[in-house]
Design an enzyme around this catalytic site. Structure first.
Site, PDB file in Angstrom:
ATOM      1  N   HIS A 211       0.849  -1.190   0.000  1.00  0.00           N
ATOM      2  CA  HIS A 211       0.000   0.000   0.000  1.00  0.00           C
ATOM      3  C   HIS A 211       0.883   1.238   0.000  1.00  0.00           C
ATOM      4  O   HIS A 211       2.093   1.169   0.228  1.00  0.00           O
ATOM      5  CB  HIS A 211      -0.898   0.020   1.244  1.00  0.00           C
ATOM      6  CG  HIS A 211      -0.135   0.149   2.528  1.00  0.00           C
ATOM      7  ND1 HIS A 211       0.584  -0.893   3.074  1.00  0.00           N
ATOM      8  CD2 HIS A 211       0.038   1.197   3.374  1.00  0.00           C
ATOM      9  CE1 HIS A 211       1.164  -0.505   4.191  1.00  0.00           C
ATOM     10  NE2 HIS A 211       0.858   0.770   4.400  1.00  0.00           N
ATOM     11  N   ASP A 213       0.803   5.251   1.815  1.00  0.00           N
ATOM     12  CA  ASP A 213       0.146   5.958   2.907  1.00  0.00           C
ATOM     13  C   ASP A 213      -0.583   7.180   2.353  1.00  0.00           C
ATOM     14  O   ASP A 213       0.006   7.948   1.588  1.00  0.00           O
ATOM     15  CB  ASP A 213       1.164   6.404   3.953  1.00  0.00           C
ATOM     16  CG  ASP A 213       1.873   5.222   4.602  1.00  0.00           C
ATOM     17  OD1 ASP A 213       1.228   4.173   4.773  1.00  0.00           O
ATOM     18  OD2 ASP A 213       3.070   5.344   4.928  1.00  0.00           O
ATOM     19  N   HIS A 268       4.819   0.076  -0.024  1.00  0.00           N
ATOM     20  CA  HIS A 268       5.564  -0.754   0.921  1.00  0.00           C
ATOM     21  C   HIS A 268       4.661  -1.829   1.504  1.00  0.00           C
ATOM     22  O   HIS A 268       3.440  -1.780   1.363  1.00  0.00           O
ATOM     23  CB  HIS A 268       6.174   0.108   2.030  1.00  0.00           C
ATOM     24  CG  HIS A 268       5.192   0.984   2.753  1.00  0.00           C
ATOM     25  ND1 HIS A 268       4.609   2.102   2.177  1.00  0.00           N
ATOM     26  CD2 HIS A 268       4.667   0.921   4.007  1.00  0.00           C
ATOM     27  CE1 HIS A 268       3.796   2.687   3.022  1.00  0.00           C
ATOM     28  NE2 HIS A 268       3.798   1.975   4.151  1.00  0.00           N
ATOM     29  N   ARG A 278       7.847  -8.659  15.682  1.00  0.00           N
ATOM     30  CA  ARG A 278       8.170  -7.320  15.183  1.00  0.00           C
ATOM     31  C   ARG A 278       7.160  -6.327  15.747  1.00  0.00           C
ATOM     32  O   ARG A 278       5.952  -6.549  15.681  1.00  0.00           O
ATOM     33  CB  ARG A 278       8.139  -7.284  13.657  1.00  0.00           C
ATOM     34  CG  ARG A 278       8.605  -5.963  13.055  1.00  0.00           C
ATOM     35  CD  ARG A 278       8.723  -6.062  11.530  1.00  0.00           C
ATOM     36  NE  ARG A 278       9.413  -4.916  10.977  1.00  0.00           N
ATOM     37  CZ  ARG A 278       8.821  -3.782  10.625  1.00  0.00           C
ATOM     38  NH1 ARG A 278       7.509  -3.656  10.746  1.00  0.00           N
ATOM     39  NH2 ARG A 278       9.519  -2.777  10.128  1.00  0.00           N
TER      40      ARG A 278
END
Length: 339
Positions: A211, A213, A268, A278
C-alpha cells in the site's frame, strides 16, 4: 520476558520471492538532521525513492524504549483484555483485519487519534505497570515525533525553495490536524506443516499488504526485526534492514499531490518473520479534514499543468478508506490519465 500473543489464524495472503534470500536495500538514503545538507538530501530521497532514513532525529531513546516496553506489555495481554481498548472502528484495537474491505494480515494493532485525550483510552493494568504509564509514554513519544515531523517538513520546503517555510508543517501542527498513530505487532510466524511437508521456503506470509500511505508523511520506528519492504520505481521489492535507533520516513499520497508528482508516495509492505516478533510504531502526519489538497502553484513547472484535481483531505480519506490496500488511490483524482 514479554511473550506476545498471536492473532487468530484464518486465511492469509502469501507472496513468492524471486529468490529464497531477500534482496536488502544497501543504498537507503540517509539524512542526518543536524547537517547543513539535510534539506537537499531529503528532496533527492523523496524524488528517487519516496523513502529515507533519519538519524540525529531528536527523539529521546528513553521515550522510544518506554513506549515500546508498554506496547509489548499491552500486546501480551489476553485477547479479551486488549479488546477493552475499543474495537478498531476505526480507532482502537484490531486483530488480523486491516480496514473494512477484506484485507487481512498476520498482525494486530492499536490505532489512535493523536488529538484524542489518551486518558479516555481504556487500558487494563499490565503486569507491574498501570494504564497511566502507557498513556504518559504515548504522549511523550507522539510529542517528540510530531516535532521531528515539523522539522523534516520545514527542511523539505527549504529544499524545494518554496515559501512560506511552513507550507507543509503548518498542516501537521494545526490543532485540527488529522494525524494518527499506529502500533503494529507482528507475532513470530513459524512454518506451517501441510501433510507433513513444510511450506515452500521461498514463500512468505503477508504481515501487512502492499500500500501507499494517504497522509503527507509517515514516520516509522521498529524494533530490530526485519520484515519491511519497499517497491522501487521498477517494481522490484527490496527488504529494508532493521535499525532500531533510526526513523524511516515515507512520502504519502497527499505530499505527492502537493508536489505535483515530483515526490512519489512509496509502496511498501511487511512480511511476517518466522522467528522473531516485530513491533512497529508509525506516526502518520495528516492535515485537518477540511484542508484543501492540490499541487502548489510554485511547483507546477512553466508550460506544465496540474496533474491532480483539488480535493479536501476528508474527501480523499473517505475515498482511500473505501478501497483495498493495493489499489491506486489517487487515480480518481488525476487530471491526466496515467499512461
Amino acid at each position: 520476558m514479554v511473550v506476545l500473543s498471536k492473532p487468530n489464524t484464518e486465511k492469509y495472503t502469501y507472496v513468492r520471492n524471486s529468490k529464497p534470500a531477500p534482496i536488502f536495500l544497501s543504498n537507503i538514503p540517509l539524512v542526518d538532521l543536524s547537517k547543513p545538507d539535510a534539506k537537499s538530501l531529503i528532496v533527492k530521497a523523496c524524488e528517487d525513492f519516496g523513502f529515507f532514513k533519519v538519524v540525529n532525529h531528536g527523539v529521546p531513546m528513553d521515550a522510544i524504549t518506554r513506549l515500546e516496553y508498554e506496547a509489548a506489555n499491552f500486546f501480551s495481554l489476553p485477547l479479551h483484555e486488549k479488546h477493552k481498548a475499543g474495537p478498531a472502528n476505526p480507532f482502537g484495537y484490531g486483530n488480523k483485519h486491516i480496514g473494512r474491505n477484506g484485507d487481512t494480515g498476520w498482525v494486530e494493532y492499536l490505532l489512535l487519534n493523536t488529538n484524542q485525550d489518551f486518558n479516555s483510552l481504556k487500558l487494563s493494568p499490565v503486569s507491574e505497570n498501570n494504564p497511566e504509564k502507557f498513556r504518559s509514554a504515548l504522549n511523550e513519544y507522539i510529542t517528540a515525533v510530531r516535532k521531528m515531523a515539523r522539522e523534516i517538513l520545514d527542511l523539505m520546503a527549504e529544499g524545494l525553495n518554496i515559501q512560506p517555510k511552513n507550507v507543509f508543517s503548518r498542516l501537521v501542527t494545526d490543532k485540527q490536524s488529522d494525524s494518527v498513530f499506529r502500533l503494529n505487532h507482528y507475532p513470530p510466524c513459524p512454518e506451517l506443516a501441510m501433510n507433513g511437508v513444510k511450506e515452500d521456503p521461498t514463500e512468505n506470509k503477508i504481515g501487512f499488504g502492499e500500500h501507499t500511505d494517504p497522509q503527507i508523511i509517515a514516520l516509522l520506528r521498529s524494533n530490530n526485526t526485519s520484515g519491511l519492504q519497499i517497491s522501487l520505481r521498477d517494481g522490484t521489492w527490496v527488504s529494508v534492514p532493521p535499525d532500531q535507533s533510526s526513523f524511516f520516513v515515507n512520502v504519502g499520497d497527499s505530499l505527492q499531490v502537493m508536489t505535483n508528482g515530483r515526490f512519489k508516495s512509496v509502496k511498501h509492505r511487511v512480511l511476517a518473520n518466522q522467528f522473531k516478533s516485530r513491533l512497529s510504531m508509525i506516526y502518520f502526519a495528516g492535515p485537518p479534514l477540511n484542508q484543501k489538497i492540490a499541487p502548489l502553484p510554485s511547483l507546477i513547472l512553466t508550460g506544465k499543468e496540474s496533474l491532480y484535481k483539488e480535493f479536501t483531505w476528508f474527501e480523499y480519506k473517505t475515498s482511500a478508506y473505501g478501497t483495498r490496500l493495493a489499489d491506486n488511490r489517487l487515480c480518481h483524482f488525476e487530471r491526466i490519465a496515467a499512461s
